[in-house]
Motif scaffolding. Structure first.
Motif, PDB file in Angstrom:
ATOM      1  N   ARG A 211      29.016  -2.959  31.094  1.00  0.00           N
ATOM      2  CA  ARG A 211      28.196  -2.921  29.879  1.00  0.00           C
ATOM      3  C   ARG A 211      28.994  -2.371  28.699  1.00  0.00           C
ATOM      4  O   ARG A 211      28.869  -2.873  27.574  1.00  0.00           O
ATOM      5  N   TYR A 212      29.816  -1.371  28.957  1.00  0.00           N
ATOM      6  CA  TYR A 212      30.646  -0.808  27.887  1.00  0.00           C
ATOM      7  C   TYR A 212      31.568  -1.874  27.311  1.00  0.00           C
ATOM      8  O   TYR A 212      31.677  -2.031  26.094  1.00  0.00           O
ATOM      9  N   LEU A 213      32.234  -2.617  28.186  1.00  0.00           N
ATOM     10  CA  LEU A 213      33.156  -3.662  27.713  1.00  0.00           C
ATOM     11  C   LEU A 213      32.398  -4.737  26.948  1.00  0.00           C
ATOM     12  O   LEU A 213      32.831  -5.183  25.883  1.00  0.00           O
ATOM     13  N   TRP A 214      31.261  -5.159  27.485  1.00  0.00           N
ATOM     14  CA  TRP A 214      30.545  -6.285  26.886  1.00  0.00           C
ATOM     15  C   TRP A 214      29.980  -5.944  25.516  1.00  0.00           C
ATOM     16  O   TRP A 214      29.879  -6.811  24.641  1.00  0.00           O
ATOM     17  N   ARG A 215      29.663  -4.674  25.297  1.00  0.00           N
ATOM     18  CA  ARG A 215      29.080  -4.279  24.015  1.00  0.00           C
ATOM     19  C   ARG A 215      30.123  -3.851  22.998  1.00  0.00           C
ATOM     20  O   ARG A 215      29.781  -3.619  21.834  1.00  0.00           O
ATOM     21  N   HIS A 216      31.373  -3.727  23.418  1.00  0.00           N
ATOM     22  CA  HIS A 216      32.406  -3.230  22.522  1.00  0.00           C
ATOM     23  C   HIS A 216      32.897  -4.348  21.606  1.00  0.00           C
ATOM     24  O   HIS A 216      33.252  -5.434  22.072  1.00  0.00           O
ATOM     25  N   PRO A 217      32.944  -4.123  20.290  1.00  0.00           N
ATOM     26  CA  PRO A 217      33.306  -5.194  19.358  1.00  0.00           C
ATOM     27  C   PRO A 217      34.763  -5.632  19.442  1.00  0.00           C
ATOM     28  O   PRO A 217      35.098  -6.716  18.962  1.00  0.00           O
ATOM     29  N   ALA A 223      38.774  -9.734  25.920  1.00  0.00           N
ATOM     30  CA  ALA A 223      38.641 -10.092  27.335  1.00  0.00           C
ATOM     31  C   ALA A 223      38.242 -11.554  27.504  1.00  0.00           C
ATOM     32  O   ALA A 223      38.754 -12.258  28.384  1.00  0.00           O
ATOM     33  N   LEU A 224      37.331 -12.033  26.658  1.00  0.00           N
ATOM     34  CA  LEU A 224      36.935 -13.443  26.739  1.00  0.00           C
ATOM     35  C   LEU A 224      38.099 -14.356  26.370  1.00  0.00           C
ATOM     36  O   LEU A 224      38.299 -15.406  27.001  1.00  0.00           O
ATOM     37  N   ALA A 225      38.871 -13.965  25.367  1.00  0.00           N
ATOM     38  CA  ALA A 225      40.050 -14.751  25.000  1.00  0.00           C
ATOM     39  C   ALA A 225      41.054 -14.764  26.139  1.00  0.00           C
ATOM     40  O   ALA A 225      41.684 -15.792  26.420  1.00  0.00           O
ATOM     41  N   GLY A 226      41.217 -13.608  26.810  1.00  0.00           N
ATOM     42  CA  GLY A 226      42.118 -13.555  27.953  1.00  0.00           C
ATOM     43  C   GLY A 226      41.665 -14.456  29.083  1.00  0.00           C
ATOM     44  O   GLY A 226      42.468 -15.173  29.692  1.00  0.00           O
ATOM     45  N   GLY A 227      40.366 -14.438  29.370  1.00  0.00           N
ATOM     46  CA  GLY A 227      39.840 -15.303  30.421  1.00  0.00           C
ATOM     47  C   GLY A 227      39.994 -16.775  30.083  1.00  0.00           C
ATOM     48  O   GLY A 227      40.344 -17.595  30.943  1.00  0.00           O
ATOM     49  N   PHE A 228      39.750 -17.135  28.823  1.00  0.00           N
ATOM     50  CA  PHE A 228      39.900 -18.531  28.406  1.00  0.00           C
ATOM     51  C   PHE A 228      41.366 -18.965  28.500  1.00  0.00           C
ATOM     52  O   PHE A 228      41.667 -20.070  28.945  1.00  0.00           O
ATOM     53  N   THR A 229      42.265 -18.064  28.092  1.00  0.00           N
ATOM     54  CA  THR A 229      43.694 -18.384  28.173  1.00  0.00           C
ATOM     55  C   THR A 229      44.127 -18.588  29.611  1.00  0.00           C
ATOM     56  O   THR A 229      44.883 -19.519  29.922  1.00  0.00           O
ATOM     57  N   MET A 230      43.652 -17.717  30.514  1.00  0.00           N
ATOM     58  CA  MET A 230      44.022 -17.858  31.927  1.00  0.00           C
ATOM     59  C   MET A 230      43.371 -19.087  32.559  1.00  0.00           C
ATOM     60  O   MET A 230      43.913 -19.658  33.513  1.00  0.00           O
ATOM     61  N   LEU A 231      42.216 -19.504  32.043  1.00  0.00           N
ATOM     62  CA  LEU A 231      41.617 -20.755  32.500  1.00  0.00           C
ATOM     63  C   LEU A 231      42.536 -21.923  32.163  1.00  0.00           C
ATOM     64  O   LEU A 231      42.825 -22.781  33.016  1.00  0.00           O
TER      65      LEU A 231
END
Length: 421
Positions: A211-217, A223-231
């Motif tokens: 929750r801390y990560l998801w709410r942090h601006p 993290a989402l950019a990292g996941g998309f890049t690794m995809l």
């Protein structure tokens, strides 16, 4: 080499950390390659050989829960005992000498992967408190350089040892590197307070980090950019044999050359990551890396050896930028009591898509021309760059394209920063 990079190398704790990364990374890289070869040799099954890598990756999905261990105990002892435990676990592989005992190898690899999630979370958290916050980017860049450097030499060493003496000797080598890493971690000079007694369940504690990560601006878009890049990277990796064979007309062995050049690019960017992070900030640095990665992937569609080699170097340069930015931001933007859980959650968001994408790419390459896929991946990556930069402005970070001033590493939204031990 920047003066700050020399500062990291001369720092006692940072030097010991990097030493542990190098020795354990050597054994892990060797074991990663040999595990699949070992399964293939004993069973003759390519699908089972692929499952060896999957067994290592699977525990990443439980990152938010496993990461709670790094916040419920002192991190230095946890690192030491995790390394010693892995050394003992690998000794079980001496019993794997036939196809009917291959289940032992899969069980060990699964536990190995789970311990790796805990280890990475504890290491990330301890580094955040033991290394000067202004030097975290430099340290993470050097860590990337050390890891990628080991990937250039360790697989060849592991393959040679396997061919000469079998898989058990590679497991022994890996076990010895874990013992050496435990010894280096034992020499660290850090002061850690005993964590407060837990009052919630594992599930609730894991959810707090997520929750801390998801709410942090800052952390969520990174993290989402990292996941998309690794995809994208996972699909790109599945296409590499088609690039070597159909695109360039070489044998599959040429893939080793492409990966070696990619590794050289990763080693190089790790040396300059710290100064660039301070100048641009994490999100601009990540966006630039994503752009370099995406353009390099798209240009791989051209059937020329020189272009392919340059593109491999570009992929090696761009991809680590995103990963280093995510890790550094987690360490800088997260309170000490949450770093383990937030780091493990970030690793799940970043690396789980890669495992899915490898299988997706393997299916797509059988249906769609690899050149079309490479261009599509590149376009998708380039399209995501302005999205990440716009989020930089929305999240209160540095303005788009502003690389003119030194970053101050400040915390956003009044969040406390990890104190140095």
């Amino acid at each position: 080499m920047a003066w700050t990079t020399l500062q990291v190398i001369r720092d006692r704790n940072a030097g010991l950390y990097l030493g542990g990364v190098i020795v354990s990374g050597f054994g892990t890289s060797a074991m990663w390659l040999v595990s699949g070869v070992w399964v293939k040799t004993l069973t003759g099954s390519s699908s089972l050989a692929a499952l060896a890598t999957f067994a290592l990756w699977l525990p990443v999905l439980a990152g938010p829960l496993l990461g709670t261990l790094a916040d419920r105990t002192r991190r230095r002892p946890l690192l030491i005992w995790t390394n010693l435990g892995l050394a003992g676990l690998l000794c079980a592989l001496f019993a794997v000498n036939s196809a009917d005992r291959i289940w032992i190898l899969f069980a060990v690899l699964f536990v190995y992967g789970a311990a790796g999630v805990v280890h990475d979370a504890a290491e990330t958290a301890l580094v955040a408190s033991a290394v000067d916050r202004k030097l975290l980017g430099d340290f993470n860049g050097l860590r990337m350089t050390a890891n990628e450097g080991m990937k250039l030499v360790a697989p060849l060493a592991g393959a040679g040892l396997f061919a000469a003496y079998g898989g058990a000797r590679v497991a022994l080598l890996d076990a010895l590197t874990f013992v050496a890493a435990a010894g280096l971690y034992a020499l660290l000079r850090v002061r850690e307070a005993e964590p407060a007694p837990a009052t919630e369940s594992w599930r609730v504690r894991g959810a707090v980090g997520a929750r801390y990560l998801w709410r942090h601006p800052v952390l969520r878009p990174l993290a989402l950019a990292g996941g998309f890049t690794m995809l994208l990277a996972g699909v790109n990796g599945a296409l590499i044999f088609a690039v070597a064979d159909e695109g360039l007309g070489h044998s599959p062995a040429f893939v080793g050359v492409l990966y070696a050049v990619q590794g050289v690019g990763s080693v190089a960017v790790g040396l300059v990551a710290g100064p660039l992070l301070r100048r641009c900030g994490e999100r601009v640095f990540a966006a630039a890396g994503l752009a370099v990665f995406a353009v390099s992937v798209a240009l791989r569609a051209l059937p020329y050896d020189g272009v392919a080699l340059v593109c491999s170097a570009g992929i090696g340069i761009g991809l680590p930028c995103v990963l280093i930015a995510v890790l550094t931001a987690v360490q800088r933007e997260t309170p000490d009591a949450l770093v383990g859980r937030v780091a493990a959650t970030a690793n799940t968001l970043v690396f789980a898509p890669n495992a899915v994408a490898i299988g997706l790419g393997a299916g797509l390459v059988a249906l769609v021309d690899h050149q079309v896929l490479l261009v599509a991946l590149g376009v998708a990556g380039v399209t995501a760059v302005p999205v990440l930069l716009r989020r930089t402005h929305a999240g209160g970070g540095r303005q788009k394209g502003d690389c003119s001033q030194e970053g101050d590493g400040r915390q956003e939204d009044g969040l406390p920063s990890p104190g140095r031990a």
